[in-house]
Every structure is written in C-alpha cells, then in structure tokens.
Design a protein around this motif. Structure first.
Motif, PDB file in Angstrom:
ATOM      1  N   LEU A  55       0.676 -13.584   5.193  1.00 41.89           N
ATOM      2  CA  LEU A  55      -0.702 -13.236   5.563  1.00 41.89           C
ATOM      3  C   LEU A  55      -1.665 -14.201   4.901  1.00 41.89           C
ATOM      4  N   GLY A  56      -2.909 -14.228   5.406  1.00 48.10           N
ATOM      5  CA  GLY A  56      -3.979 -15.005   4.807  1.00 48.10           C
ATOM      6  C   GLY A  56      -4.972 -14.076   4.138  1.00 48.10           C
ATOM      7  N   MET A  57      -5.740 -14.620   3.181  1.00 47.26           N
ATOM      8  CA  MET A  57      -6.650 -13.796   2.407  1.00 47.26           C
ATOM      9  C   MET A  57      -7.854 -14.629   1.975  1.00 47.26           C
ATOM     10  N   ASP A  58      -9.005 -13.960   1.798  1.00 47.68           N
ATOM     11  CA  ASP A  58     -10.203 -14.631   1.306  1.00 47.68           C
ATOM     12  C   ASP A  58     -10.003 -15.034  -0.146  1.00 47.68           C
ATOM     13  N   VAL A  59     -10.391 -16.260  -0.500  1.00 48.33           N
ATOM     14  CA  VAL A  59     -10.110 -16.789  -1.834  1.00 48.33           C
ATOM     15  C   VAL A  59     -10.876 -16.026  -2.911  1.00 48.33           C
ATOM     16  N   ASP A  60     -12.105 -15.580  -2.631  1.00 50.00           N
ATOM     17  CA  ASP A  60     -12.858 -14.840  -3.644  1.00 50.00           C
ATOM     18  C   ASP A  60     -12.225 -13.485  -3.920  1.00 50.00           C
ATOM     19  N   PHE A  61     -11.766 -12.815  -2.868  1.00 53.71           N
ATOM     20  CA  PHE A  61     -11.074 -11.535  -3.032  1.00 53.71           C
ATOM     21  C   PHE A  61      -9.790 -11.737  -3.834  1.00 53.71           C
ATOM     22  N   ALA A  62      -9.099 -12.825  -3.538  1.00 53.91           N
ATOM     23  CA  ALA A  62      -7.854 -13.116  -4.253  1.00 53.91           C
ATOM     24  C   ALA A  62      -8.115 -13.338  -5.740  1.00 53.91           C
ATOM     25  N   LYS A  63      -9.142 -14.123  -6.080  1.00 57.15           N
ATOM     26  CA  LYS A  63      -9.458 -14.372  -7.490  1.00 57.15           C
ATOM     27  C   LYS A  63      -9.844 -13.087  -8.206  1.00 57.15           C
ATOM     28  N   ARG A  87      -2.523 -15.097  -6.067  1.00 59.44           N
ATOM     29  CA  ARG A  87      -2.387 -16.552  -5.946  1.00 59.44           C
ATOM     30  C   ARG A  87      -1.614 -16.893  -4.678  1.00 59.44           C
ATOM     31  N   LEU A  88      -1.708 -18.142  -4.287  1.00 58.26           N
ATOM     32  CA  LEU A  88      -0.927 -18.602  -3.146  1.00 58.26           C
ATOM     33  C   LEU A  88       0.550 -18.394  -3.446  1.00 58.26           C
ATOM     34  N   GLY A  89       1.253 -17.713  -2.549  1.00 56.50           N
ATOM     35  CA  GLY A  89       2.665 -17.420  -2.766  1.00 56.50           C
ATOM     36  C   GLY A  89       2.935 -16.036  -3.331  1.00 56.50           C
ATOM     37  N   SER A  90       1.864 -15.326  -3.750  1.00 55.28           N
ATOM     38  CA  SER A  90       2.050 -13.959  -4.262  1.00 55.28           C
ATOM     39  C   SER A  90       2.634 -13.070  -3.179  1.00 55.28           C
ATOM     40  N   GLN A 107     -14.343 -18.975   3.802  1.00 55.85           N
ATOM     41  CA  GLN A 107     -15.200 -18.936   4.988  1.00 55.85           C
ATOM     42  C   GLN A 107     -16.647 -18.583   4.674  1.00 55.85           C
ATOM     43  N   GLU A 108     -16.961 -18.311   3.406  1.00 54.01           N
ATOM     44  CA  GLU A 108     -18.329 -17.988   3.000  1.00 54.01           C
ATOM     45  C   GLU A 108     -18.888 -16.803   3.777  1.00 54.01           C
ATOM     46  N   THR A 109     -18.032 -15.857   4.123  1.00 58.96           N
ATOM     47  CA  THR A 109     -18.495 -14.641   4.802  1.00 58.96           C
ATOM     48  C   THR A 109     -18.093 -13.454   3.965  1.00 58.96           C
ATOM     49  N   GLY A 110     -18.940 -12.451   3.951  1.00 53.52           N
ATOM     50  CA  GLY A 110     -18.677 -11.254   3.153  1.00 53.52           C
ATOM     51  C   GLY A 110     -17.746 -10.301   3.853  1.00 53.52           C
ATOM     52  N   ASP A 111     -17.500  -9.185   3.182  1.00 50.02           N
ATOM     53  CA  ASP A 111     -16.647  -8.149   3.749  1.00 50.02           C
ATOM     54  C   ASP A 111     -17.487  -7.288   4.664  1.00 50.02           C
ATOM     55  N   GLY A 112     -17.258  -7.413   5.968  1.00 48.49           N
ATOM     56  CA  GLY A 112     -18.043  -6.622   6.913  1.00 48.49           C
ATOM     57  C   GLY A 112     -17.150  -5.767   7.786  1.00 48.49           C
ATOM     58  N   PHE A 113     -17.709  -4.714   8.362  1.00 45.01           N
ATOM     59  CA  PHE A 113     -17.030  -3.861   9.328  1.00 45.01           C
ATOM     60  C   PHE A 113     -15.747  -3.274   8.766  1.00 45.01           C
ATOM     61  N   GLY A 114     -15.687  -3.002   7.454  1.00 49.92           N
ATOM     62  CA  GLY A 114     -14.512  -2.388   6.862  1.00 49.92           C
ATOM     63  C   GLY A 114     -13.349  -3.342   6.667  1.00 49.92           C
ATOM     64  N   MET A 115     -13.586  -4.669   6.810  1.00 50.38           N
ATOM     65  CA  MET A 115     -12.491  -5.644   6.715  1.00 50.38           C
ATOM     66  C   MET A 115     -12.536  -6.352   5.360  1.00 50.38           C
ATOM     67  N   ARG A 116     -12.389  -5.568   4.307  1.00 49.44           N
ATOM     68  CA  ARG A 116     -12.471  -6.102   2.952  1.00 49.44           C
ATOM     69  C   ARG A 116     -11.307  -7.034   2.674  1.00 49.44           C
ATOM     70  N   GLY A 117     -11.618  -8.165   2.071  1.00 52.11           N
ATOM     71  CA  GLY A 117     -10.575  -9.108   1.674  1.00 52.11           C
ATOM     72  C   GLY A 117     -10.292 -10.192   2.670  1.00 52.11           C
ATOM     73  N   GLY A 118     -10.820 -10.094   3.889  1.00 47.83           N
ATOM     74  CA  GLY A 118     -10.597 -11.135   4.892  1.00 47.83           C
ATOM     75  C   GLY A 118      -9.139 -11.348   5.232  1.00 47.83           C
ATOM     76  N   LEU A 119      -8.338 -10.272   5.266  1.00 49.57           N
ATOM     77  CA  LEU A 119      -6.905 -10.397   5.529  1.00 49.57           C
ATOM     78  C   LEU A 119      -6.640 -10.673   7.008  1.00 49.57           C
TER      79      LEU A 119
END
Length: 855
Positions: A610-618, A623-626, A648-660
């Motif tokens: 899966l992919g994830m927002d870098v700010d949420f990950a930090k 980390r990459l590979g977790s 992507q410089e976008t916040g968590d909107g519409f209940g999609m926290r973390g940009g997964l």
C-alpha cells in the motif's frame, strides 16, 4: 417610580420599537430552530419505533466509513429459519433493503429524489409495522413486477403499467409498475421501490440465499429485551448486531441527527448574529434615550429618587422591552418553524404542522434570550443613568457624557486586542490543525471584542479621512455632516459596530472561499492528468455496468478505476486508526500526477502493498518497507507492506486519514461486492478530448446518475460547492444588515430628536429642506462606510489566518476577492442612504419655530 417607569416606557414606545425588532429576530430564530428540530425528532422517533421489528439482526458494523463503497453487508437468509426456533419468537423474516441503486423511467430519467434522500429498493412484506399500504394495483408477483410509493409516482409522473429500469450492484433489470403504495406515516423523502421477496434477494443482492437483516417478532407476553438476549445467545457473540425496536429507533434517530444538527446550527448561527448585532442597537438606543432624558432623571433625583431606583427604572424598561420582544419573537418562531416544515414538504419530507412540538424548553429559551439580551445590553446605560446628578435638571445641555475621555476604552481595547493578535499569531505559527483552529476561534472573538471596545477611538481619525472630501463636494452641508458623525464617537462607534460584525464575517469567509477555490484549481491542474472523470453527481458508487459501457465507448483509450475500502491499520506506535483507503488500477500515473517522497506507484499498487502519506507515516513511526496489520470489514485481516510514501501536500479529507491507497485487486478481494466510485478516462490514439466528450455523454445518457467531467467541469463543481458556504455567509450578512439598518435608523431618528433645536436654528438661518436631508444622508453614509471599513479590515485579517489553517490541510494558495470587497463598500454606502431616508424626511418636515422653542 414604577408608575413613572411605565409612563416613560409608553412615552418612548416608538423609539424602542426598532430595538424590539432586533429582539424579535433573535428570539424567532432560537425558537424556530428548537420547534423545528423537536418536531422532526418526535416525528421520526414515532416512525422508527412503529416500523422496527421487536428484534432486528444485522451484520456487525465492525468498521465504519464516511466514504461509500457500494458494498452491501449481508447475513444468511437461512438465519430466519434458525431464529424461528428460539423460545419466545412468534415469526421471523429475511429482509432485503438496499440503497446502492438507481431507478430510471422509460426516458432514462431518474425517478429518485434530487434532495439527497436515498432511493431504496426493498422486498414487499406486509406487517402491521409497514410504513405504507397498497392503495392501487396489486402487490408485485414474480421477477418483472414492482410497486412504487405514491409520492415518487406523483412527482416523477409514473403510472401503473410503466416500465422502470433498476440499476443494482449485480446488474440492471426491468420491472413493470403494478401497484402504488401510500405512506401511512411521515414520508422521510426517500423513493421506495418494492419487489417480490425472492426477486429482491436475487436481483439486489445477487443471491436468494442472502438478506440484509432478519426481523424477529416476539410472541405475546415476551419482552423485547428478553428476546434480544435469547437471540444473541443463539447467534453467538461478535458476528451479528442484535437490537431491540427501541435500540434500533435510537440508532436510526442518531443517524438522522446529523441532518437535524446542520439545520439547527445554521438557524442558531442566525440567532447568534441577531443577538450580537441587536446588543449594539439596544445599547445605543438606551444610551441616547438616557442622554436625552438627563433633565428628567435629574428631576427624579431632585425629588428624592436614589441611584438604585433610577437604575432599576431603566432596567425595568429593558425587561419590559425584552418581554414584548420575546413574546412577539416566540410567535414569529412558531411561524418560522411552520414555514420550515412546509419547506421540507417541498423537498419530499412530508411533516405535518398539526403535529408541531413546542416543548417547555422553547418558551424558556425564548424569554431567557430575549429578556437576557435586553437586560445585559441596558445595564451599562442604566448605571450611567444612575450617575445623573440632581443638578443636571438645572443644566442647559441635554447631551450627557459626550466629552468624557476614552482612556479606559483605550486601555481595555489595547489589552484585549493584544491578546487577540497573540492568538491569531499563534494560529499562523501552529503546525497542527486542531490547535490552529482553536487559536483562530479565540483570536476572532478577542479581536472582535477589542474592535468594538476601541471603535470610538478610531472614529475621529478614520471619519476625517472618509469624509475628507465632503466639504469640497457638498460645501458647508458636507462639513456639518462630517462633524455630526464626529461629535459623539461612542454613538458613532456603537452604530457602526452593528454593520461591522456582519461585514467582518463576510470579509473573512470571502478570503477563505477565494483561497480554497484557487487552491483546488492549482491542485486539479497539478494532479489531474485524465481527459475526463466519470463520477456520480453526489460521489456515490455506480455499478459495473457503467464501467463496462464507458470502456466500450468508441475513442476511449485508458480507463483507470477508483474504488474505496474502509479499513483499520495497526501502526508501529501502537495506535489503531480507522480510515478509508482508495484502490486504483495500474497505470494510474497516466491519469494523475502523484509526487512521491519515497517509492513509486508500481510499488504501492503491488500485491500485498500500500501507499501512505509521508507526514502521516512520520507521525506514527512508519517507514518505507514497514509491514502493517490491516483489518477489513467482515473480520478479514491481512498484513500489507508500505511500498511508497506520497508527498501530495493535501490534508486528510472526507474520512480518508493517512492518504492510504492500494491496488484495486486487493479492494475487490477484501471488500467484495464494492462498486467503482470514479473512472479516470483518457482518449485513445487518434481521438481528441473534444471528439470523445459527445460520445461519452451519449453512452452515459442511459445512466443519469453519472457524468463525465473534464478539468474545467471539475473546477466549476468545486467552486459551486464552496459557493454554498458563501451563500450561507451572505444570508447571515443580510440579517446583520437588516438589523444594522434598524440601528442606523434608530440612531439618526433619536439624533434628530436630540438636535431638534439645532435643526430649527439651521433652518432659520437659511438651510433648505433638501440641504438638511442631504446632511443627514451624508452623516448616515459616512457612519455606514466607517463600519464597513472596520469590518472588512478585521475580516481580511481573519481571512489571512483562516488561510493559514487551510494551508495545514494542503490548501496553500491565498486570494483576496477584491471585487467582493469593493462591492461591499459601495453597498454599505447604499445602506447608509436607505437608512437615512425616514429620519431625514422627518427632520425636513419639522416646524422651524416649534423646533427652536423645543426644550
């Protein structure tokens, strides 16, 4: 003193009328919102209680999602037979009810509501709890028949014998309308399509062995709670959600509560604006009346009235004003609630005004607000009245307190303003949305209070600038109008404050909406690479049939699907976060531009990744590979490796926290039965976007629930959605302007009375009627523009800070709608002219000799 107070109140009833209107408006919105919400709540409580089975068994709601997936959670239909053998059960039924459908008529026009209410397809099963009864035709029998509710049939002109197409998740099918059912309870605004029970399960769920719920009726003498425990014991823990009729009605009412809260808070927002602006009007009115009654109050003191009696007299007048305004406001609130109920009828929710609920809390709230506002607003003028000396009865001047220094205001305003500026600075420097929003709210309140307190200090410097051209343009009349506005800074500041509040709100929200629009435009330009996006009008998913039709359209090249999945992810810091992930087909890079901090699209969409927002990950130590444990609905679990981190410089909107996001194959595997929420479409080789658009639109004619949008369409859609918020702000502004106009009218009218002798002398030395009217109009205009300048300056500061909060959500663009700002200033001048019409006319009609002789 009581007799003198009552006579004074009746003597000034005309002057107090405009202040009473402000009380009426604020109380009307408070009472109207409470009556409306109580009526809707009571009505739907009855509906839910009367239509719920004694016990209902549904799939366990282990993961919630604010983003619709199109998947329908089901239970085995065989549970009905199993539960029928439980002690205390009289009967059971396997229910089928879905909302992920679209129903169209023979002209491919949707027969569903356009108000946001759902279209529901369900099985026809007659019980004493049914919300409808068959009123014409017959019940559906077999796979090709259906029944429609009467309200929908009337609105969409559907008759018995017409053919409808039902687009469900398993596929589309045609039915003939063979019956019409009429609501016996409140119609919640939904469109209801009834099918034969076996047909409903097969066509809507894909299998006759599935159901969406099991209804269980208790045998005579068996308590619902007892039956619930027996059913739960028979089913075992964890797999199903078992509710009594009371519990189900409560949960349904809570789901409706969000809709009611929106209406309630909007109306209470109007009430708040009316209260706030009304306070300025009432303070100004009582201050001027007390100033004009200096000699009268002095005489009362000379005759033996002490300070407490004088103060009590003024406060008694305020309470009387509050009682009258509250009573009228309560009546107006009942009328407002009745109007809202009628309006809901236009949107399909058929409430009855005869069932209007006026609870004890409504009149209590009405009188607390009305009397409380006037009492608080009149307290300071009452204290000032109590301070009138008995010697004032012998004084020649009627105006008290004009020349009193403003040092206290300066100190208090500076302190409060400094605190407000510090809060706004903290908002701008904050790195988290929650703290920034809290500091923003605090800063807005403090700076508004500081501006109101210090407003009189700004009157002389600002009005000298605003009215600086008056002497050159209008001669001596212009000079006198400017000096009239300057002669009592407190009065001018209080009068302008009423308009300032509304315009500050408009200024701030206009900057915020312009910044949001510009940010979304930039984001769409930066990220959207598809020629077209095929999407539902309200972002709900659509069936596979639509996807197949789009793929089969001539000239279509690449089609990338988007599908959502609710999930819970266990993070390295120990937190379990419930959110919604998006699933995409491969080649998403061809239709979207995704910036990556680490990894790439292929790694994010790979199997088991899966992919994830870098700010949420930090934030959570990812980390990459977790490798993260992930839970999906229905108890499905897996572990997914973080293949990419996006920036992507976008916040968590519409209940999609973390940009997964992940591959769509994983979504199909772990959330079976889901539907596509969007299709990103590129034209094929040799076909341009202009050529593809009419072909796509022709394909989608058969599916009115979806549209094809290019970048320009997408931007317009976003702008329209933001405009809805702005329209609400403009409505609040309109209310503030109405009350502010009342305030200016009241101030000028009382000012004319106060200056009666002065006006008579001016007329005696040659000032014409037209010149007098012009002088009063110019005074009104400069006061209104002064309020506009203060309000817009404050609003622009708020707007900058709001944009800083938005920036934390990825909306980094900043824009000032100068056209709106200029229009507001010009509009304020017009407001000033309108507000001065009656006072100016009254002044020009005064008898000169009577005015000179006025005491």
């Amino acid at each position: 003193m009581l007799k003198a107070t009552l006579r004074s109140f009746l003597a000034h009833k005309g002057r107090l009328l405009l202040s009473a209107l402000a009380v009426v408006l604020s109380v009307a919105f408070v009472a109207g919102s409470l009556i409306f919400s109580d009526t809707v709540t009571r009505t739907f409580d009855r509906l839910f209680a009367s239509t719920s089975a004694d016990v209902t068994v549904e799939p366990a709601d282990d993961l919630s999602s604010s983003v619709p997936t199109g998947a329908v959670q089901t239970v085995p239909a065989s549970l009905a037979g199993r539960l029928a053998r439980v002690e205390g059960v009289a009967s059971t039924h396997a229910d089928v009810s879905v909302q992920n459908i679209t129903v169209v008529d023979g002209d491919n026009e949707s027969v569903g509501p356009t108000t946001g209410a759902p279209t529901v397809a369900t099985d026809w099963y007659v019980t004493d709890r049914s919300p409808v009864k068959l009123t014409s035709g017959h019940a559906p029998r077999g796979a090709a028949e259906a029944m429609l509710d009467a309200d929908t049939a009337d609105k969409k002109h559907v008759r018995i014998g017409d053919t409808l197409t039902v687009m469900a998740q398993p596929g589309s099918f045609k039915v003939k309308v063979v019956g019409i059912a009429t609501f016996t309870t409140t119609n919640p605004g939904a469109a209801l399509v009834y099918l034969d029970p076996r047909t409903a399960a097969a066509q809507l769920l894909g299998s006759a062995d599935k159901a969406t719920a099991i209804s269980v009726d208790a045998a005579p003498g068996v308590n619902d709670a007892v039956l619930e425990r027996r059913v739960s014991a028979a089913l075992g823990a964890g797999r199903y959600d078992v509710q009594t009729a009371e519990e189900r009605a409560k949960s349904s009412a809570e789901a409706l509560g969000g809709f009611l809260d929106v209406i309630k808070y909007v109306m209470l927002g109007f009430a708040g604006i009316a209260v706030l602006v009304g306070v300025f009007l009432i303070v100004n009115t009582f201050s001027m009346l007390i100033a004009q009654r200096t000699r009268e109050l002095g005489l009362l003191r000379a005759l033996g009235a002490d300070r407490r009696q004088v103060r009590r007299s003024v406060l008694t007048e305020a309470v009387l004003l509050g009682l009258v305004g509250s009573t009228l406001g309560l009546a107006a609130g009942i009328g407002l609630a009745a109007g809202l109920i009628k309006l809901m009828g236009a949107f399909g929710m058929n409430l009855k005004t005869t069932e209007m609920v006026v609870g004890w809390a409504t009149p209590v709230s009405a009188y607390v607000v009305g009397v409380g506002v006037t009492f608080v607003a009149a307290y300071l003028p009452a204290r000032r009245a109590a301070g009138v000396s008995p010697m004032a009865a012998l004084a020649d001047a009627d105006i008290a307190g004009v020349g009193r220094p403003l040092k206290t205001r300066a100190v208090v305003g500076a302190v409060v303003g400094a605190l407000g500026v510090a809060a706004l600075a903290g908002c701008a420097a904050s790195s988290t949305t929650s703290s920034a929003a809290s500091l923003l709210g605090l800063g807005v309140v403090l700076t508004l209070v500081a501006t109101v307190i210090a407003g009189p200090l700004l009157v002389r410097p600002v009005i000298r600038v605003l009215g600086g051209a008056f002497p050159a343009l209008f001669g001596s009349v212009g000079r006198m109008s400017q000096r009239n506005a300057l002669r009592n800074p407190r009065r001018t500041g209080a009068t302008a404050a009423a308009l300032m509040v509304g315009l500050a709100l408009v200024g701030g929200m206009s900057v915020a909406s312009a910044s949001m629009s510009k940010s979304f435009d930039q984001q769409i330009d930066k990220t959207l690479g598809a020629d077209f996006v095929v999407q539902n009008a309200n972002y709900t998913p659509f069936s596979q049939e639509v996807t197949d039709a789009v793929r089969g359209t001539e000239g279509v090249g690449l089609v990338v699907r988007q599908r959502f999945a609710p999930l819970a992810v266990r993070l390295p810091d120990g937190k379990r976060v419930e959110t919604t992930a998006a699933g995409y087909d491969d080649r998403v890079d061809d239709v979207a531009h995704i910036p990556y901090a680490e990894g790439n699209t292929a790694a994010a969409l790979a199997d088991g990744a899966l992919g994830m927002d870098v700010d949420f990950a930090k934030e959570h130590g990812v980390r990459l590979g977790s490798v993260l444990p992930v839970e999906f609905p229905g108890g499905r679990t897996t572990s997914l490796k973080v293949g990419a981190l996006t920036d992507q410089e976008t916040g968590d909107g519409f209940g999609m926290r973390g940009g997964l996001f992940l591959g769509i194959a994983a979504v199909e595997k772990y959330v079976p039965g889901g539907q596509d929420s969007a299709l990103y479409v590129n034209a094929g080789s040799g076909t341009s976007g202009e050529q593809l658009r009419p072909r796509l639109e022709k394909t989608l004619d058969a599916y009115p629930q979806v549209q094809a949008r290019d970048q320009a369409d997408y931007k317009k859609l976003v702008h329209d959605q933001i405009a809805v918020l702005l329209y609400l702000v403009y409505a609040l502004l309109g209310l503030a302007i109405v009350i502010a106009v009342l305030g200016v009218v009241n101030t000028l009218a009382l000012s004319v009375v106060e200056r009666t002798r002065e006006i008579g002398l001016l007329r005696a030395i040659g000032l014409g009627r037209r010149q007098l009217r012009r002088m009063i109009r110019l005074e009104s205009v400069v006061i209104a523009v002064f309020g506009a300048v203060l309000g817009l300056a404050l609003g622009l500061v708020w707007g900058v800070c709001i944009q800083q909060v938005l920036e934390l959500q990825g909306m980094k663009a900043f824009a000032v709608p100068w056209g709106t700002i200029v229009a507001v200033v010009v509009g304020s001048a017009v407001v000033g002219v309108v507000a001065a019409m009656l006072p100016a006319l009254r002044a020009s009609r005064m008898n000169v000799l009577a005015a000179i002789a006025h005491e």
